[in-house]
Design a protein around this motif. Structure first.
Motif, PDB file in Angstrom:
ATOM      1  N   GLU A1049       0.797  -1.230   0.000  1.00  0.00           N
ATOM      2  CA  GLU A1049       0.000   0.000   0.000  1.00  0.00           C
ATOM      3  C   GLU A1049       0.826   1.276   0.000  1.00  0.00           C
ATOM      4  OE1 GLU A1049      -2.820  -3.125   1.605  1.00  0.00           O
ATOM      5  OE2 GLU A1049      -0.680  -2.679   1.770  1.00  0.00           O
ATOM      6  N   SER A1050       2.138   1.150   0.120  1.00  0.00           N
ATOM      7  CA  SER A1050       2.977   2.353   0.067  1.00  0.00           C
ATOM      8  C   SER A1050       3.094   2.891  -1.360  1.00  0.00           C
ATOM      9  CB  SER A1050       4.379   2.044   0.611  1.00  0.00           C
ATOM     10  OG  SER A1050       5.037   1.097  -0.232  1.00  0.00           O
ATOM     11  N   ILE A1051       2.745   2.047  -2.328  1.00  0.00           N
ATOM     12  CA  ILE A1051       2.789   2.474  -3.728  1.00  0.00           C
ATOM     13  C   ILE A1051       1.506   3.227  -4.049  1.00  0.00           C
ATOM     14  CG2 ILE A1051       2.870   1.699  -6.127  1.00  0.00           C
ATOM     15  CD1 ILE A1051       4.503  -0.682  -5.208  1.00  0.00           C
ATOM     16  N   LEU A1052       1.661   4.416  -4.623  1.00  0.00           N
ATOM     17  CA  LEU A1052       0.510   5.268  -4.934  1.00  0.00           C
ATOM     18  C   LEU A1052       0.302   5.341  -6.450  1.00  0.00           C
ATOM     19  CD1 LEU A1052       1.307   8.196  -2.472  1.00  0.00           C
ATOM     20  CD2 LEU A1052      -0.336   6.336  -2.137  1.00  0.00           C
ATOM     21  N   PRO A1053      -0.901   5.716  -6.862  1.00  0.00           N
ATOM     22  CA  PRO A1053      -1.132   5.905  -8.307  1.00  0.00           C
ATOM     23  C   PRO A1053      -0.185   6.960  -8.859  1.00  0.00           C
ATOM     24  CG  PRO A1053      -3.197   5.977  -7.099  1.00  0.00           C
ATOM     25  CD  PRO A1053      -2.114   5.995  -6.079  1.00  0.00           C
ATOM     26  N   SER A1054       0.404   6.698  -9.982  1.00  0.00           N
ATOM     27  CA  SER A1054       1.374   7.610 -10.572  1.00  0.00           C
ATOM     28  C   SER A1054       0.679   8.761 -11.293  1.00  0.00           C
ATOM     29  CB  SER A1054       2.263   6.855 -11.566  1.00  0.00           C
ATOM     30  OG  SER A1054       3.038   7.752 -12.319  1.00  0.00           O
ATOM     31  N   LEU A1055       1.150   9.973 -11.004  1.00  0.00           N
ATOM     32  CA  LEU A1055       0.607  11.128 -11.717  1.00  0.00           C
ATOM     33  C   LEU A1055       0.993  11.095 -13.193  1.00  0.00           C
ATOM     34  CD1 LEU A1055       1.034  14.116  -9.225  1.00  0.00           C
ATOM     35  CD2 LEU A1055      -0.979  12.759  -9.721  1.00  0.00           C
ATOM     36  N   ASP A1056       2.072  10.397 -13.498  1.00  0.00           N
ATOM     37  CA  ASP A1056       2.475  10.268 -14.903  1.00  0.00           C
ATOM     38  C   ASP A1056       1.526   9.358 -15.665  1.00  0.00           C
ATOM     39  OD1 ASP A1056       4.658  11.903 -14.533  1.00  0.00           O
ATOM     40  OD2 ASP A1056       5.986  10.240 -13.995  1.00  0.00           O
ATOM     41  N   ASN A1057       0.745   8.555 -14.937  1.00  0.00           N
ATOM     42  CA  ASN A1057      -0.164   7.585 -15.578  1.00  0.00           C
ATOM     43  C   ASN A1057      -1.606   8.075 -15.639  1.00  0.00           C
ATOM     44  OD1 ASN A1057      -0.743   4.834 -16.639  1.00  0.00           O
ATOM     45  ND2 ASN A1057      -1.907   4.613 -14.734  1.00  0.00           N
TER      46      ASN A1057
END
Length: 1264
Positions: A1049-1057
């Motif tokens: 859960e430390s991984i967040l949606p990428s703003l680049d995506n």
């Protein structure tokens, strides 16, 4: 085998080249010399246009065929269509009504789909098909077609063929229709000649030339046109020779067939066959008492074509009649019958002409009604909309007036016949004729308002109007009545006979008149609650509620002086109050005086034939708990009318039983009295009813308008809206079945082919000098394929003109491209606004953009887009946390409780002993006075209601609001209540529309979270912070590359995506997550839940009716196939998600990250699942087979099973290709261990065979 050993030719269509032009005129064919047919031809625009002017969408799935259609097949299809029209056969009806074989001959083999199969598929015919190639192929096709009819394998055979010249160019194409002689005589068909197989007659019968016979011979090597010409010649042969023959030679120059025309034996003299064959069909006959023989003087004449251009073209030919071919030789009535019975009247563009004769038709051009509603289905067999649910609504006393009978009684014979019949029966019970009494009433007299007179007259009018609708083919699906209208409704639904109805109507009127003078009735433009807030009940104890007509309209009854006082008070408060003409205070206790009179009446009653609702108790009549007996007759006059709740129940009944979203209300009344209430109660927020767009209300009669003309306008509007109107009812008695018109109408024009394609050239030079308003209007007309812009009303919505969601998206994309600005207008705004309002909105938004207030250029750089998204994720600096106090007692504000997951979470909360109250946010879409019912009904629907007791249910406190509005749309009182009392916020509500863009989803999914955050810090009394739980979605990671095993859960949606996400829904959820991250950083305790795609409950099988994956499983069962796709999905049953989610929310240690200014994030799902693990069991359980996705998708498009219809509403049916999820997206070790530590985790997250069986049984076997 057919009787009489005869097969006949009844229709023909053809094309042959003459002067480099294709000709289809019989006279020109007969004048042309056959021996000169096969000559070298040159290409010309005329030949090119003949191919171009072809509308493939007119035929069954032709646009969807992967096999390219050849030019020859285009000509062949046109000729066959015209041969059917020449045979008086509607080409669109042949597929379902008659078994038809197709036999096609061609002089040479061509690769691709065989001609006969192409024709059979294009017309969706049910019968054998065969293609013959080479010399003699036409004769061979005739032989097979002849045998098909002769031996009874087909009722109709289509014989077609084509020939090319030595350069391979198409020179002649033709087709003719074969039918058994007896069937042709019975149908009064126009017979060109009989066909006999020489092998089945003796040599002595073979004709030779003499005074009795005339013989012509044609060779097998001559083409289709020669064969057609040989029997068309019979039409012009002198009758001095009694029998004219053509011998058709087959292979090896042997005689094969004889075409014969027998002048001495007219095939069609026996008129009795027509009537004996057809009149006996009981279902086609009107009630014996209402049969009449006088025909309409003005005819409603239907026309239809697949485009307005084609429609105008054929009408122009008929109306102008330049060569005087039709109007001087064809009786007008025969033309009308031909138009109704021999031409397709259900194609996409429709119109009606009203005329009584040819002279009137010539001057009618300005009165042509072109259809404003076009259904652009490529499947000719699905041209009509879904069958309408017709709700017939009978008015109560009130709209009567002395001239109400005049127009329909004097102009509609069927109405008059019905009115006279009822009037005669009423005389027996009243002692006078209501119709004669009506004629004697003076204009200023109040006699018309006496119930003894008004109610019988309304009965006559309403029932006769009801019968008139039925006469035209409009029949009720549901019936309801208001006040005395309940008696009318009961009769029309079959609960008792006409004699009983006349008894009840007369006695009820007499009983009601006995209470005249006791009180009056006052109609108010407010609802019950608002009324009581202005008028305390205790101030007027003798005033009662009489009718609840709509949420914003009630009627009260009581002493007249009390009503006058109340009226003045209400008028001072801006409320409209109108004293009704009724001389009594109906539906109040003042009617108790009528109890003995009415309850002593004895009569028989039975179960209704048509579902009928009572406005006394809002329920369906079932002749058991709700039956129309004498007690109910009394209740109809003494108890209040709950019209609003009844209509709401009708909508619910339609949706629960999946009767169809297209609903049409027909008010039976001489003047509109209920139609405005019906319009007010259209469910504009219901997805099932298309936000109310699929609901219509008709009330044609109006005291200031001509009833007859208005009724005709209603019929026209119904026809243009794809209702099946029985136009044959215009011909009285046996005359409606007479088919003799076929003999006189052979010269009428065929279907007029037009080029359907419309090029949309966005760089057109003509566009440079017009305003955006003009250009938007022009482009919209092009997208909806409306060639005549003048026919479009700019004050209407685009969907009114056939603009489905796909066309709306195309228009929006054009606006984005043209103005070079993205998302100035949303899809929903284009759907819901009028054309003018959409233009105004776009121009306003564009001005804001030019002024620098909008940042949404298509040409944004990557950095500019990133900056745009970062700006969307900013919180107001003033938002700061309050003090945090942990309390054991949970007082929860929760959204989304009328949803699927929300219902299960609510049950979990209500069962907690330490949860004292749940404030449930509701939009109250039904405008119910008791909104908790919306929650209760949802719990019952998901079969979890029975888990709760009354104490637990009492914890529910509904609050009316809207996530998309400021302060959540809450009243000041409710906002303050929640701000100062709730100690936990759970936001599971969302706009789940996967077809919308970001701007459309933003109000709920982004702005709503900001308002939630503000609410969490709004406790100005105690200063205590409320923790927030917000629900996101795993789909924020679609198309984002993840690091497999190390994902947590430390991984967040990428703003680049974010720009790569396929829907605005996912983009809005990403923005919502970052807003919550910022709130947590500021010290506001926050938790984020990412649920998976949720499957149905493993025990009950109840799921989410609009869920993509649940619908896909249902489609597998419905089609017998599952898609063979390589795709990864997260799919988990609802109970697993709900239980684990709530345990995380309600466990203190699961909030530990909040102590460090971080967001608590939990992905509540199991591991990645492959489709084969979901669809695979369908093979084992239901023997479903794997199939390529494209073929499976096509099966769904073809199916009329409700699940398939719902599934194909997703534009993302190719979800497997667009939405890729990395294999590493699964339940993290951290969350798994945490769930284990609190005793919540189990391995039941995987969808198994038992769950699938439970879901399929619920959907398909429990009438849900």
């Amino acid at each position: 085998m057919i009787k009489g050993n005869n097969v006949v030719i009844i229709g023909v269509g053809f094309r042959f080249l003459k002067n480099n032009t294709y000709i289809n005129n019989i006279n020109e064919l007969l004048e042309n010399k056959i021996q000169n047919e096969l000559k070298e031809i040159k290409s010309s625009d005329s030949i090119s246009n003949e191919i171009k002017e072809f509308d493939s969408s007119l035929f069954f799935k032709l646009d969807e065929s992967k096999d390219k259609i050849s030019e020859k097949q285009i000509l062949l299809l046109k000729c066959i269509w015209e041969s059917m029209e020449n045979a008086n056969i509607d080409p669109t009806n042949l597929q379902t009504s008659i078994k038809t074989s197709v036999l096609i001959g061609s002089d040479q083999y061509e690769p691709g789909m065989p001609d006969s199969i192409r024709v059979s598929q294009a017309f969706n015919l049910k019968g054998e098909c065969l293609t013959n190639n080479g010399v003699g192929s036409i004769v061979a096709s005739l032989k097979f077609g002849y045998k098909s009819i002769f031996f009874g394998d087909s009722k109709i055979a289509i014989i077609g063929g084509s020939n090319r010249n030595k350069n391979g160019e198409i020179e002649q194409v033709g087709a003719f229709i074969l039918k058994g002689l007896e069937d042709a005589i019975a149908d009064n068909d126009n017979i060109y000649c009989s066909v006999r197989d020489i092998n089945e007659i003796s040599d002595l019968e073979i004709p030779r030339t003499d005074n009795r016979y005339s013989v012509n011979k044609i060779s097998e090597s001559v083409g289709i046109i020669s064969m057609i010409k040989s029997f068309l010649k019979f039409e012009n042969i002198s009758k001095s020779k009694l029998i004219f023959n053509t011998i058709v030679y087959g292979p090896y120059h042997s005689p094969s067939f004889i075409f014969s025309k027998h002048f001495e034996n007219n095939y069609n003299n026996n008129k009795e066959i027509i009537y004996n064959k057809n009149i006996s069909r009981e279902e086609d006959q009107p009630s014996p008492s209402l049969i009449y023989k006088v025909e309409s003087q003005n005819y409603l004449i239907p026309f239809s074509a697949n485009s307005i251009n084609s429609l105008k073209k054929v009408q122009s030919i008929i109306i102008e009649d330049k060569n005087n071919e039709f109007q001087s030789t064809i009786p007008f009535k025969d033309f009308v019958k031909h138009q109704i019975n021999s031409r397709s009247i259900k194609l996409k563009s429709k119109s009606i002409i009203i005329a009584k004769d040819w002279d009137e038709l010539k001057n009618i051009q300005t009165s042509i009604n072109y259809s404003p509603i076009l259904n652009y289905s490529n499947n000719n067999n699905n041209i009509n909309d879904d069958e309408s649910v017709n709700v017939f609504v009978f008015c109560g006393q009130g709209p009567q007036y002395i001239t109400m009978m005049d127009d329909l009684y004097n102009n509609e014979v069927f109405f008059k016949k019905s009115a006279d019949l009822i009037n005669e029966k009423l005389i027996k019970y009243l002692g006078f004729s209501p119709l004669e009494k009506l004629k004697s009433i003076a204009d200023c007299s109040n006699l018309i308002n006496e119930s003894t007179i008004s109610q019988p007259l309304l009965f006559i009018f309403n029932i006769s109007l009801f019968e008139l609708y039925k006469h035209w083919g409009i029949k009720p699906s549901i019936i309801v009545g208001h006040c005395i209208g309940e008696v009318f409704a009961a009769y029309c639904s079959g609960m008792f006979d006409l004699e009983t109805a006349c008894l009840l109507v007369s006695q009820r009127g007499i009983a009601q008149d006995s209470t005249n003078g006791i009180g009056k009735m006052l109609s108010l433009s407010i609802g019950k609650n608002e009324y009581q807030s202005i008028i305390p009940i205790e101030n007027y104890p003798n005033v009662e509620f009489s009718c609840f007509n709509s949420p914003n309209s009630i009627v009260i009854g009581g002493p007249e002086h009390d009503l006058n006082e109340i009226s003045k008070i209400l008028l001072n408060n801006g409320v409209t109050a109108t004293m009704l003409s009724s001389l009594a205070s109906c539906h109040t206790s003042s009617q108790n005086k009528t109890r003995e009179h009415l309850t002593n009446l004895k009569f028989k009653h039975q179960q209704p034939i048509v579902p009928t609702f009572s406005t006394v108790n809002t329920k369906l009549f079932d002749n058991e708990s709700t039956k129309f007996d004498s007690t109910h007759l009394f209740n109809c006059i003494a108890l209040p009318v709950y019209f609003d709740e009844t209509i709401s129940n009708i909508y619910k009944y339609i949706e629960d039983n999946q009767l169809g979203s297209k609903v049409t209300f027909f008010e039976m009344a001489p003047h509109p009295s209920l139609s405005n209430y019906l319009k007010e109660m259209i469910p504009i927020s219901s997805k099932y009813f298309n936000d109310g767009d699929s609901v219509s209300v008709y009330s044609p009669c109006h005291k200031r308008k001509n009833h007859h003309q208005e009724f005709q306008k209603t019929l026209i509007d119904l026809y243009l809206n794809n209702f099946n109107i029985d136009f044959n009812c215009q011909f009285g008695g046996e005359n409606r079945y007479d088919k003799s018109f076929k003999k006189n109408t052979t010269k009428l024009p065929f279907y007029q082919w037009c080029d359907k394609s419309i090029e949309i050239n966005e760089s057109s030079k003509d566009d440079s000098n017009i305003t955006f308003e003009q250009l938007f209007f022009k482009k919209s007309a092009q997208f909806i394929k409306f060639s005549d812009e003048s026919l479009i009303d700019r004050n209407e919505r685009l969907i009114r003109y056939g603009a489905d969601s796909l066309i709306i998206v195309q228009i929006k994309n054009w606006v984005d491209r043209y103005l070079k600005v993205k998302n100035l207008v949303t899809i929903q705004q284009l759907q819901n606004n009028s054309i003018n309002d959409s233009i105004i909105l776009i121009e306003q938004k564009y001005k804001e953009f030019l002024d620098g207030k909008l940042i949404s250029k298509l040409e944004m750089t990557k950095e500019e887009r990133k900056q745009f998204w970062e700006n969307e994720m900013k919180l107001d600096p003033s938002i700061q946390h309050l003090k945090i106090v942990k309390e054991n007692d949970k007082r929860v504000f929760i959204t989304g409780t009328t949803g699927f997951l929300g219902a299960h979470m609510l049950v979990h909360l209500l069962k907690l002993s330490n949860c004292s109250v749940t404030y449930c946010l509701l939009r109250n879409k039904s405008n119910s006075t008791n909104p908790i019912n919306e929650i209760i009904n949802n719990l019952k629907h998901h079969k979890v209601y029975d888990q709760l007791n009354q104490i637990q249910l009492s914890k529910i406190v509904p609050v009316i609001g809207d996530l998309a509005k400021a302060r959540l749309g809450l009243s000041d009182k409710d906002y303050s209540l929640i701000a100062n009392n709730a100690n936990l916020i759970i936001n599971s509500g969302a706009d789940l529309n996967l077809e919308s863009d970001y701007n459309s989803n933003k109000p709920v999914n982004v702005d709503g979270i900001v308002e939630i955050i503000k609410l969490s810090i709004s406790d100005h009394i105690n200063g205590i912070q409320k923790p927030i739980v917000n629900f996101s979605t795993f789909t924020v990671f679609i198309n984002q590359s993840l690091n497999g095993e190390e994902f947590d859960e430390s991984i967040l949606p990428s703003l680049d995506n974010i720009d790569n996400l396929p829907a605005g829904y996912m983009q809005s959820k990403v923005v919502g997550e970052y807003l919550l991250i910022e709130a947590a950083r500021r010290g506001i305790p926050s938790m984020l839940i990412r649920p998976p795609s949720i499957f149905s409950h493993p025990e009950t099988g109840v799921g989410l009716s609009s869920d993509f994956f649940q619908l896909s499983v249902q489609c597998c069962y419905a089609t017998g196939y599952y898609p063979d796709v390589d795709m990864k999905v997260l799919l988990t049953p609802v109970d697993w998600v709900s239980d684990n989610t709530m345990n995380l929310i309600l466990t203190d240690k699961c909030w530990d990250e909040s102590n460090h200014g971080k967001l608590n994030i939990y992905n509540v799902y199991g591991d990645i699942t492959a489709p084969k693990d979901i669809y695979g069991p369908m093979n084992k359980i239901y023997n479903c087979k794997p199939i390529a996705f494209g073929k499976w998708r096509q099966m769904i498009m073809d199916s009329d099973v409700l699940s398939c219809v719902k599934f194909r509403s997703f534009h993302s049916m190719d979800f497997h290709e667009k939405h890729n999820i990395d294999k590493g997206l699964n339940l993290s070790k951290r969350t798994k261990n945490l769930l284990k530590s609190i005793g919540s985790y189990n391995e039941n997250w995987k969808v198994n065979e038992k769950m699938i069986i439970s879901h399929i049984n619920y959907i398909f076997n429990n009438n849900n």
